[in-house]
Design a protein around this motif. Sequence first.
Motif, PDB file in Angstrom:
ATOM      1  N   UNK A  72      11.675  20.747  13.970  1.00  0.00           N
ATOM      2  CA  UNK A  72      11.396  22.008  13.282  1.00  0.00           C
ATOM      3  C   UNK A  72      11.492  23.006  14.577  1.00  0.00           C
ATOM      4  N   UNK A  73      11.841  22.782  15.665  1.00  0.00           N
ATOM      5  CA  UNK A  73      12.120  23.891  16.683  1.00  0.00           C
ATOM      6  C   UNK A  73      13.211  23.216  17.628  1.00  0.00           C
ATOM      7  N   UNK A  74      13.492  24.028  18.745  1.00  0.00           N
ATOM      8  CA  UNK A  74      14.386  23.970  19.585  1.00  0.00           C
ATOM      9  C   UNK A  74      13.968  22.968  20.683  1.00  0.00           C
ATOM     10  N   UNK A  75      12.779  23.095  20.987  1.00  0.00           N
ATOM     11  CA  UNK A  75      12.206  22.162  22.278  1.00  0.00           C
ATOM     12  C   UNK A  75      12.310  20.629  21.645  1.00  0.00           C
ATOM     13  N   UNK A  76      11.783  20.565  20.423  1.00  0.00           N
ATOM     14  CA  UNK A  76      11.834  19.341  19.762  1.00  0.00           C
ATOM     15  C   UNK A  76      13.445  18.775  19.496  1.00  0.00           C
ATOM     16  N   UNK A  77      14.333  19.501  19.216  1.00  0.00           N
ATOM     17  CA  UNK A  77      15.586  19.194  19.274  1.00  0.00           C
ATOM     18  C   UNK A  77      16.028  18.617  20.281  1.00  0.00           C
ATOM     19  N   UNK A  78      15.820  19.377  21.578  1.00  0.00           N
ATOM     20  CA  UNK A  78      16.623  18.914  22.713  1.00  0.00           C
ATOM     21  C   UNK A  78      15.577  17.693  23.257  1.00  0.00           C
ATOM     22  N   UNK A  79      14.527  17.584  23.040  1.00  0.00           N
ATOM     23  CA  UNK A  79      13.796  16.286  23.370  1.00  0.00           C
ATOM     24  C   UNK A  79      14.015  15.084  22.579  1.00  0.00           C
ATOM     25  N   UNK A  80      14.165  15.432  21.155  1.00  0.00           N
ATOM     26  CA  UNK A  80      14.902  14.279  20.598  1.00  0.00           C
ATOM     27  C   UNK A  80      16.087  13.622  20.654  1.00  0.00           C
ATOM     28  N   UNK A  81      16.966  14.744  21.040  1.00  0.00           N
ATOM     29  CA  UNK A  81      18.312  14.435  21.448  1.00  0.00           C
ATOM     30  C   UNK A  81      18.716  13.831  22.578  1.00  0.00           C
ATOM     31  N   UNK A  82      17.874  13.916  23.679  1.00  0.00           N
ATOM     32  CA  UNK A  82      17.677  13.186  25.137  1.00  0.00           C
ATOM     33  C   UNK A  82      17.034  11.777  24.453  1.00  0.00           C
ATOM     34  N   UNK A  83      16.181  11.719  23.862  1.00  0.00           N
ATOM     35  CA  UNK A  83      15.521  10.265  23.339  1.00  0.00           C
ATOM     36  C   UNK A  83      16.724   9.367  22.790  1.00  0.00           C
ATOM     37  N   UNK A 132      21.855  25.199  23.395  1.00  0.00           N
ATOM     38  CA  UNK A 132      20.409  25.404  23.372  1.00  0.00           C
ATOM     39  C   UNK A 132      19.692  24.873  24.360  1.00  0.00           C
ATOM     40  N   UNK A 133      20.153  23.574  24.981  1.00  0.00           N
ATOM     41  CA  UNK A 133      19.469  22.987  26.115  1.00  0.00           C
ATOM     42  C   UNK A 133      19.552  23.928  27.453  1.00  0.00           C
ATOM     43  N   UNK A 134      20.526  24.580  27.506  1.00  0.00           N
ATOM     44  CA  UNK A 134      20.683  25.639  28.508  1.00  0.00           C
ATOM     45  C   UNK A 134      19.809  26.731  28.382  1.00  0.00           C
ATOM     46  N   UNK A 135      19.193  26.918  27.402  1.00  0.00           N
ATOM     47  CA  UNK A 135      18.364  27.901  27.107  1.00  0.00           C
ATOM     48  C   UNK A 135      19.031  29.152  26.647  1.00  0.00           C
ATOM     49  N   UNK A 136      20.094  28.991  26.021  1.00  0.00           N
ATOM     50  CA  UNK A 136      20.754  30.433  25.502  1.00  0.00           C
ATOM     51  C   UNK A 136      20.195  30.684  24.327  1.00  0.00           C
ATOM     52  N   UNK A 137      20.130  31.877  23.916  1.00  0.00           N
ATOM     53  CA  UNK A 137      19.569  32.642  22.669  1.00  0.00           C
ATOM     54  C   UNK A 137      20.882  32.166  21.550  1.00  0.00           C
ATOM     55  N   UNK A 146      24.294  26.266  11.907  1.00  0.00           N
ATOM     56  CA  UNK A 146      24.445  25.048  12.593  1.00  0.00           C
ATOM     57  C   UNK A 146      23.179  24.501  13.243  1.00  0.00           C
ATOM     58  N   UNK A 147      22.384  25.488  13.796  1.00  0.00           N
ATOM     59  CA  UNK A 147      21.217  24.979  14.298  1.00  0.00           C
ATOM     60  C   UNK A 147      20.158  24.311  13.382  1.00  0.00           C
ATOM     61  N   UNK A 148      20.308  25.054  12.187  1.00  0.00           N
ATOM     62  CA  UNK A 148      19.481  24.492  11.192  1.00  0.00           C
ATOM     63  C   UNK A 148      20.023  22.972  10.376  1.00  0.00           C
ATOM     64  N   UNK A 164      19.859   9.875  23.140  1.00  0.00           N
ATOM     65  CA  UNK A 164      21.142   9.634  24.396  1.00  0.00           C
ATOM     66  C   UNK A 164      22.067  10.651  23.875  1.00  0.00           C
ATOM     67  N   UNK A 165      21.866  11.663  22.912  1.00  0.00           N
ATOM     68  CA  UNK A 165      22.954  12.755  22.798  1.00  0.00           C
ATOM     69  C   UNK A 165      23.156  13.672  23.919  1.00  0.00           C
ATOM     70  N   UNK A 166      22.024  13.928  24.709  1.00  0.00           N
ATOM     71  CA  UNK A 166      22.119  14.766  25.700  1.00  0.00           C
ATOM     72  C   UNK A 166      21.663  14.109  26.813  1.00  0.00           C
ATOM     73  N   UNK A 167      22.030  14.630  28.096  1.00  0.00           N
ATOM     74  CA  UNK A 167      21.464  13.803  29.374  1.00  0.00           C
ATOM     75  C   UNK A 167      20.304  14.493  29.836  1.00  0.00           C
TER      76      UNK A 167
END
Length: 230
Positions: free
Chosen positions: A214-225, A180-185, A203-205, A227-230
């Motif tokens: 509640x959306x992909x952008x927030x999921x990526x940002x939160x995961x980075x905060x 998802x963080x790589x921009x894939x649909x 899985x995304x839900x 430390x789950x994503x680089x």
Amino acid sequence: MNNELSLPVPVIIVEDEPLIQKRLTDILINIGYSISNLRFAQNLAQAKEQLLLHSASFALVDLGLPDGNGIEFIEILKNYDPTITILVISAWSTEDAILNALSAGATGYVLKERDDLEVSLSIKSVLRGGAPIDPFIAQKILKQLQLNEKFTTNKPSNEQKTNDSETVLSKREMGILELVSQGLSNKEIADQLSLSRYTVESHIKHIYRKLAVCNRAKAIDTARQLGLLD
């Protein structure tokens, strides 16, 4: 009119069930509202139209609408006026629905199954500046907060990051979040992992629920905060 309350007008009632719509109308009139200050919408399209025609200072919003999700309208309302008071009155009690509505900007959340007195008290509370949350829902939020607390106390080391990510998200969910963080649909993720699109969406839900987003952008940002994503 109840002198204890400064009643914001107009009010948009977004509810597709006529009986519930009448019930909420009666409660608002009992509180001190005039029928002339109430605007009604049975679906998302009507709600948007009412907002354009009459504006809004207060909204009662159901989530399950015939043409969409009330969360979309909550986001529209908050963009229209960040200070607007929004009380969700819904039959939905899943963690996804609750957290997404609150993340979108809902002020409070009460279940339809509550009696008129409880709903009335919730409306009065929110009008006084409170943030009423149904007790059943509050228990769910507390559990989610306890889960998230592990990841906000200290920044995890690389070893902790691996252990913590496996605790919050499964290996499959982590793999999907990375894509998802790589921009894939969803379809591209499904094709790459040889999964059905429905499975990927499920899985995304779960990822959204676990990260309280509640959306992909927030999921990526939160995961980075976290430390789950680089």
